[in-house]
Motif scaffolding. Structure first.
Motif, PDB file in Angstrom:
ATOM      1  N   UNK A   4       0.804  -1.222   0.000  1.00 30.39           N
ATOM      2  CA  UNK A   4       0.000   0.000   0.000  1.00 30.39           C
ATOM      3  C   UNK A   4       0.836   1.270   0.000  1.00 30.39           C
ATOM      4  N   UNK A   5       1.988   1.279   0.671  1.00 33.99           N
ATOM      5  CA  UNK A   5       2.821   2.491   0.671  1.00 33.99           C
ATOM      6  C   UNK A   5       3.214   2.838  -0.761  1.00 33.99           C
ATOM      7  N   UNK A   6       3.631   1.829  -1.528  1.00 33.98           N
ATOM      8  CA  UNK A   6       4.025   2.082  -2.917  1.00 33.98           C
ATOM      9  C   UNK A   6       2.840   2.554  -3.749  1.00 33.98           C
ATOM     10  N   UNK A   7       1.695   1.901  -3.543  1.00 29.63           N
ATOM     11  CA  UNK A   7       0.512   2.225  -4.324  1.00 29.63           C
ATOM     12  C   UNK A   7       0.035   3.653  -4.053  1.00 29.63           C
ATOM     13  N   UNK A   8      -0.054   4.046  -2.793  1.00 33.31           N
ATOM     14  CA  UNK A   8      -0.565   5.386  -2.473  1.00 33.31           C
ATOM     15  C   UNK A   8       0.431   6.452  -2.891  1.00 33.31           C
ATOM     16  N   UNK A   9       1.704   6.169  -2.799  1.00 36.27           N
ATOM     17  CA  UNK A   9       2.718   7.133  -3.227  1.00 36.27           C
ATOM     18  C   UNK A   9       2.579   7.411  -4.727  1.00 36.27           C
ATOM     19  N   UNK A  10       2.351   6.358  -5.498  1.00 35.66           N
ATOM     20  CA  UNK A  10       2.177   6.512  -6.943  1.00 35.66           C
ATOM     21  C   UNK A  10       0.927   7.330  -7.258  1.00 35.66           C
ATOM     22  N   UNK A  11      -0.142   7.099  -6.519  1.00 42.19           N
ATOM     23  CA  UNK A  11      -1.411   7.776  -6.791  1.00 42.19           C
ATOM     24  C   UNK A  11      -1.405   9.246  -6.382  1.00 42.19           C
ATOM     25  N   UNK A  12      -0.452   9.659  -5.579  1.00 47.22           N
ATOM     26  CA  UNK A  12      -0.369  11.066  -5.166  1.00 47.22           C
ATOM     27  C   UNK A  12       0.540  11.889  -6.071  1.00 47.22           C
ATOM     28  N   UNK A  13       1.183  11.260  -7.027  1.00 45.72           N
ATOM     29  CA  UNK A  13       2.081  11.999  -7.920  1.00 45.72           C
ATOM     30  C   UNK A  13       1.256  12.882  -8.856  1.00 45.72           C
ATOM     31  N   UNK A  14       1.794  14.062  -9.210  1.00 44.28           N
ATOM     32  CA  UNK A  14       1.077  14.933 -10.152  1.00 44.28           C
ATOM     33  C   UNK A  14       0.887  14.231 -11.489  1.00 44.28           C
ATOM     34  N   UNK A  15      -0.291  14.396 -12.061  1.00 43.74           N
ATOM     35  CA  UNK A  15      -0.570  13.810 -13.358  1.00 43.74           C
ATOM     36  C   UNK A  15      -1.053  12.378 -13.324  1.00 43.74           C
ATOM     37  N   UNK A  16      -1.201  11.784 -12.134  1.00 43.60           N
ATOM     38  CA  UNK A  16      -1.685  10.405 -12.052  1.00 43.60           C
ATOM     39  C   UNK A  16      -3.140  10.358 -12.505  1.00 43.60           C
ATOM     40  N   UNK A  17      -3.431   9.438 -13.399  1.00 43.20           N
ATOM     41  CA  UNK A  17      -4.798   9.228 -13.866  1.00 43.20           C
ATOM     42  C   UNK A  17      -5.268   7.868 -13.374  1.00 43.20           C
ATOM     43  N   UNK A  18      -6.324   7.828 -12.570  1.00 40.93           N
ATOM     44  CA  UNK A  18      -6.812   6.525 -12.125  1.00 40.93           C
ATOM     45  C   UNK A  18      -7.394   5.742 -13.294  1.00 40.93           C
ATOM     46  N   UNK A  19      -7.273   4.424 -13.258  1.00 47.83           N
ATOM     47  CA  UNK A  19      -7.862   3.629 -14.338  1.00 47.83           C
ATOM     48  C   UNK A  19      -9.378   3.786 -14.312  1.00 47.83           C
ATOM     49  N   UNK A  20     -10.024   3.678 -15.453  1.00 46.28           N
ATOM     50  CA  UNK A  20     -11.489   3.827 -15.473  1.00 46.28           C
ATOM     51  C   UNK A  20     -12.149   2.722 -14.657  1.00 46.28           C
ATOM     52  N   UNK A  21     -13.227   3.100 -14.003  1.00 45.05           N
ATOM     53  CA  UNK A  21     -13.967   2.125 -13.197  1.00 45.05           C
ATOM     54  C   UNK A  21     -14.744   1.200 -14.103  1.00 45.05           C
ATOM     55  N   UNK A  22     -14.792  -0.062 -13.696  1.00 39.90           N
ATOM     56  CA  UNK A  22     -15.563  -1.042 -14.454  1.00 39.90           C
ATOM     57  C   UNK A  22     -16.921  -1.178 -13.801  1.00 39.90           C
ATOM     58  N   UNK A  23     -17.943  -0.748 -14.485  1.00 36.04           N
ATOM     59  CA  UNK A  23     -19.307  -0.867 -13.957  1.00 36.04           C
ATOM     60  C   UNK A  23     -19.866  -2.238 -14.291  1.00 36.04           C
TER      61      UNK A  23
END
Length: 141
Positions: free
Chosen positions: A108-127
Motif C-alpha cells: 500500500x505504501x508504494x501504491x498510495x505514493x504513486x497515486x499522489x504523484x502529479x498527473x496520475x490518472x486513475x484507471x477507469x472504473x468497471x461498472x
C-alpha cells in the motif's frame, strides 16, 4: 545517513490535519486497509491512524495493529514523497498475523505514493463488475 525516527513531525496531530485529507483524497485499498492521502507542503510524509473500536473490538488488538502500522511507516518513510496519509482498518484485520499485515502495508505504501504523484490518472472504473459468492454492496442509509 537516513534518520528512521518516528517523531511528532511524522504524525497527523489535529482534527484539521485529518479533515484536509478527507476532502478529495487519493485512495488505495486492500481487504485489510484503506489509505487516503494528499500531498503536503512539508519536507516529509506524515501519517494518521484510525483503528475503530467497531472494527477491532479488543484494545490490545487495536494497539498491535497501530504498532505494526507505525513501524512499517517508519521503515518506509524515505521511499514516500511528501504526502499526508490517513490509514483506516477494516473488519477482520485482528484475525491476521503480523506478517500478513506488514506485507499488505508494504504494498500500500508504494501504491498510495504513486497515486499522489502529479498527473496520475486513475484507471477507469468497471461498472457492472460481478461480486464473488453473490455478495452485494451494502446499502448506506
Amino acid at each position: 545517513m537516513e534518520d528512521f525516527r518516528f517523531g511528532r513531525e511524522l504524525r497527523l496531530l489535529t482534527p484539521s490535519h485529518y479533515s484536509r485529507i478527507f476532502n478529495e483524497p487519493a485512495r488505495a485499498a486492500t481487504a485489510l486497509f484503506t489509505l487516503l492521502a494528499k500531498p503536503n507542503n512539508l519536507d516529509n510524509p506524515r501519517i494518521g491512524l484510525t483503528v475503530a473500536k467497531k472494527n477491532v473490538k479488543q484494545a490490545n488488538q487495536r494497539n498491535r495493529i497501530k504498532r505494526i502500522a507505525r513501524e512499517s511507516f517508519r521503515l518506509n518513510q524515505h521511499q514516500l514523497d511528501n504526502i499526508d496519509i490517513v490509514l483506516m482498518v477494516k473488519r477482520g484485520i485482528d484475525e491476521r498475523s503480523n506478517t500478513e499485515i506488514r506485507a499488505e502495508l508494504d504494498k500500500l505504501w508504494r501504491k498510495i505514493n504513486e497515486r499522489c504523484k502529479p498527473g496520475y490518472k486513475p484507471p477507469p472504473r468497471r461498472h457492472g463488475k460481478k461480486r464473488p459468492n453473490g455478495q452485494q454492496k451494502r446499502q448506506q442509509s
